[in-house]
Motif scaffolding. Structure first.
Motif, PDB file in Angstrom:
ATOM      1  N   ASN A  97       0.856  -1.185   0.000  1.00 65.20           N
ATOM      2  CA  ASN A  97       0.000   0.000   0.000  1.00 65.20           C
ATOM      3  C   ASN A  97       0.893   1.236   0.000  1.00 65.20           C
TER       4      ASN A  97
ATOM      5  N   ASN B 118       2.688   4.851  -0.717  1.00 62.26           N
ATOM      6  CA  ASN B 118       2.130   6.203  -0.687  1.00 62.26           C
ATOM      7  C   ASN B 118       1.873   6.734  -2.080  1.00 62.26           C
TER       8      ASN B 118
ATOM      9  N   GLY C 224       1.201   4.972  -4.726  1.00 61.33           N
ATOM     10  CA  GLY C 224       0.147   4.155  -5.307  1.00 61.33           C
ATOM     11  C   GLY C 224       0.023   4.199  -6.819  1.00 61.33           C
TER      12      GLY C 224
ATOM     13  N   ARG D 150      -3.107   6.673  -2.833  1.00 58.90           N
ATOM     14  CA  ARG D 150      -3.232   5.262  -2.470  1.00 58.90           C
ATOM     15  C   ARG D 150      -4.510   4.680  -3.058  1.00 58.90           C
TER      16      ARG D 150
END
Lengths: 333, 156, 97
Positions: free
Chosen positions: A115, A117, A119, A179
């Protein structure tokens, strides 16, 4: 060390966890990819009043296994006058970058590789490497047709990457995060295709062009280029280029679902992962539909669509979204 | 992680050297793209996530592809012309390298520590670095216009 | 993490790029060498922005500038190719065509 401790240990190491996530994505893509080839051929047969594959397995469902065996057992031919190292490396670069992009796709709130930052920016960055792999394939083949196909592919990808990114940026502006997990969680009340109709249309056209599907598949138009940039490939290397194409398509349909159709958000009675996979496959079939329904554009028409229509539309969409966000319309998201 | 980064910086240096030494233009462009990617990995290792992604997106995705396209358009054989003044170049660069390297051996600062997340960099670009940011946008616009003006055909 | 291997990488990149700019004669290769030098500067800017993020913000500006520079530079190279068909920076000595 029992299984839970082992799992927690792997989970705490980002490198190991990332590798495992990429492997899981690869396995998923191979199984769904094989199945989606079958679905595409059956679907095409339905649309064109044919039967599609019928011989191998029930309803021909094992046809892709037969194709795979054929590809593996073929000779791995390398053109003697081409640039051999570049030729051999190209499919590997293509597939590995796309799988790295797949490792950040969230299948459910907990089942997510990384996950990070940045993304979705990472995803766009990984998409932007595939023109290099295509150029390597076209250049290394030492063949006019593959070089022309590669150049068309690069021109198309460069011109459609900008509307694609800008329509994604409109969603990101609304949510306030890159994200993907948070983008999906922001779609609790309403799915974003209802809030971003213009952005959704631009995104859908651009993802068609990125994946090289038929209204935009100038790069491998069989009638004039004999199959495009991968014409010199054979055996498993050709298989890898095909897998790269399908991963592109599957990632595209996943992005459609994650950004505009609420990801794993469901109507209950099934786990979120299953819902995500079902939605992805519906999007995949819809993306495949256009291949058999719409004839191919010319290359100049494709570039025109990218620069003259989609780019201004996506900028307009971004402006409207920014204005609405700054007026506080989407503060409830 | 530390040893991985050492290997990556070694590979970056080797591929940068191959950019200069390789005779084949396409090979040197590919080595250049590889070293861009390695530098992006170095950025990620100090926590600069946004810059790492931007490095891969702009350098490998845009600059690298433009280089490859221009090599295709301009060089028929794909081979580069010979170098000139090899040995005097080595002497000059070696001298300069000694002058830079000698004081920097004693530096023992820690690196990293700040998280280069997207939000932080965005806030910074719109507060402290606002004027450079706006100037950059004008520079980019003029570069687009200038490039299309330079590359246009006279006979149209 | 210790700063030393970042320093070594950036010094190495800057020296390699400088050697390329001095000795090479193909303009695209000179552009590549300039990109290496800019990358070396970026490594230092990013690695040593420990207290605040000014270095990283500045590095992003450098990336944008270098993209613009490559854009204009490659346009000039292409024009050179159209005019002369033989790209060599030593041959570019006419003030007006």
């Amino acid at each position: 060390m029992n299984l839970v401790e082992l799992f927690n240990y792997i989970r705490s190491d980002p490198l190991l966890w990332g590798i495992i996530a990429a492997t899981v994505f690869l396995v998923y893509v191979f199984s769904i990819g094989g199945l989606s080839i079958w679905i595409e051929r059956k679907w095409a047969g339905l649309l064109q009043s044919r039967l599609g594959p019928t011989r191998v397995g029930p309803f021909g469902i094992l046809q892709f296994v037969a194709d795979l065996i054929k590809l593996v057992s073929k000779e791995d031919f390398v053109p003697p006058d081409g640039d051999k190292k570049v030729f051999k490396l190209a499919p590997i670069v293509l597939v590995s970058t796309l799988i790295a992009a797949g490792s950040i796709i969230p299948f459910s709130p907990s089942l997510i590789g990384s996950n990070v930052n940045v993304g979705i920016l990472f995803l766009i960055a990984m998409f932007s490497i595939s023109p290099i792999a295509v150029f390597m394939a076209g250049w290394g083949s030492n063949n006019k047709f593959s070089l022309l196909g590669a150049l068309r592919n690069i021109g198309q990808m460069l011109s459609f990457e900008i509307p694609l990114s800008l329509s994604i940026v409109a969603v990101v502006v609304m949510v306030g995060s890159l994200r993907i997990k948070e983008i999906v969680q922001a779609q609790d009340q309403i799915w974003f295709f209802a809030l971003q109709p213009l952005g959704f249309v631009v995104f859908l056209l651009a993802i068609h062009a990125e994946a090289g599907r038929t209204p935009f598949d100038m790069q491998e138009s069989e009638q004039e280029l004999m199959g495009g940039w991968n014409v010199e490939y054979s055996g498993m290397r050709f298989g890898l280029t095909m897998v790269g194409e399908y991963i592109h398509l599957i990632l595209g349909s996943m992005l459609v679902v994650l950004l505009y159709f609420g990801g794993w958000k469901s109507f209950g009675f099934l786990p979120p992962v299953i819902w995500f996979i079902i939605k992805t496959n519906i999007a995949l079939v819809i993306l495949m539909w256009s291949r058999w329904a719409i004839p191919r554009f010319r290359i100049d028409q494709i570039i025109d669509i990218g620069w003259k229509y989609l780019l201004p539309l996506s900028i307009l969409n971004l402006l409207i979204t920014g204005a609405l966000v700054s007026m506080g319309w989407f503060s409830w998201i | 992680m530390q040893s991985l980064m050492l290997i990556i910086s070694f590979l970056v240096l080797i591929s940068a050297l191959m950019v200069i030494l390789s005779e084949d233009m396409v090979h040197s462009a590919l080595f250049l793209i590889f070293s861009f990617g390695g530098v992006g990995a170095l950025f990620l290792s100090v926590g600069a996530q946004f810059l790492g992604a931007i490095q891969i997106l702009i350098y490998t995705g845009a600059v690298g592809v433009m280089m490859l396209l221009m090599i295709y358009f301009t060089s028929k054989e794909g081979k580069s012309i010979k170098r000139e003044g090899k040995y005097s170049g080595i002497v000059l660069v070696g001298l300069l390298g000694f002058l830079i390297l000698y004081p920097s051996i004693s530096i023992t600062r820690e690196v990293g520590g700040t998280k280069g997340l997207t939000q932080n960099i965005g806030r910074l670009l719109f507060s402290d670095l606002l004027i450079p940011f706006e100037v950059i946008s004008i520079v980019l616009l003029s570069a687009i216009i200038g490039a299309t003006y330079i590359i246009r055909r006279e006979d149209h | 993490m210790i700063a030393f291997h970042f320093l070594i990488t950036s010094i190495g990149l800057v020296l390699i790029g400088l050697y390329g700019v001095i000795t090479l004669r193909h303009p695209i290769k000179i552009l590549m060498s300039i990109e290496l030098i800019l990358n070396a500067a970026n490594i230092n800017l990013v690695a040593f922005s420990t207290e605040n993020l000014i270095g990283q913000g500045f590095a992003s500006l450098v990336i944008a500038i270098s993209a613009a520079e490559v854009c204009v530079g490659l346009a000039i190279v292409y024009n050179l190719y159209r005019l002369k068909k033989d790209i060599d920076v030593m041959e570019v000595n006419a003030l007006k065509w």
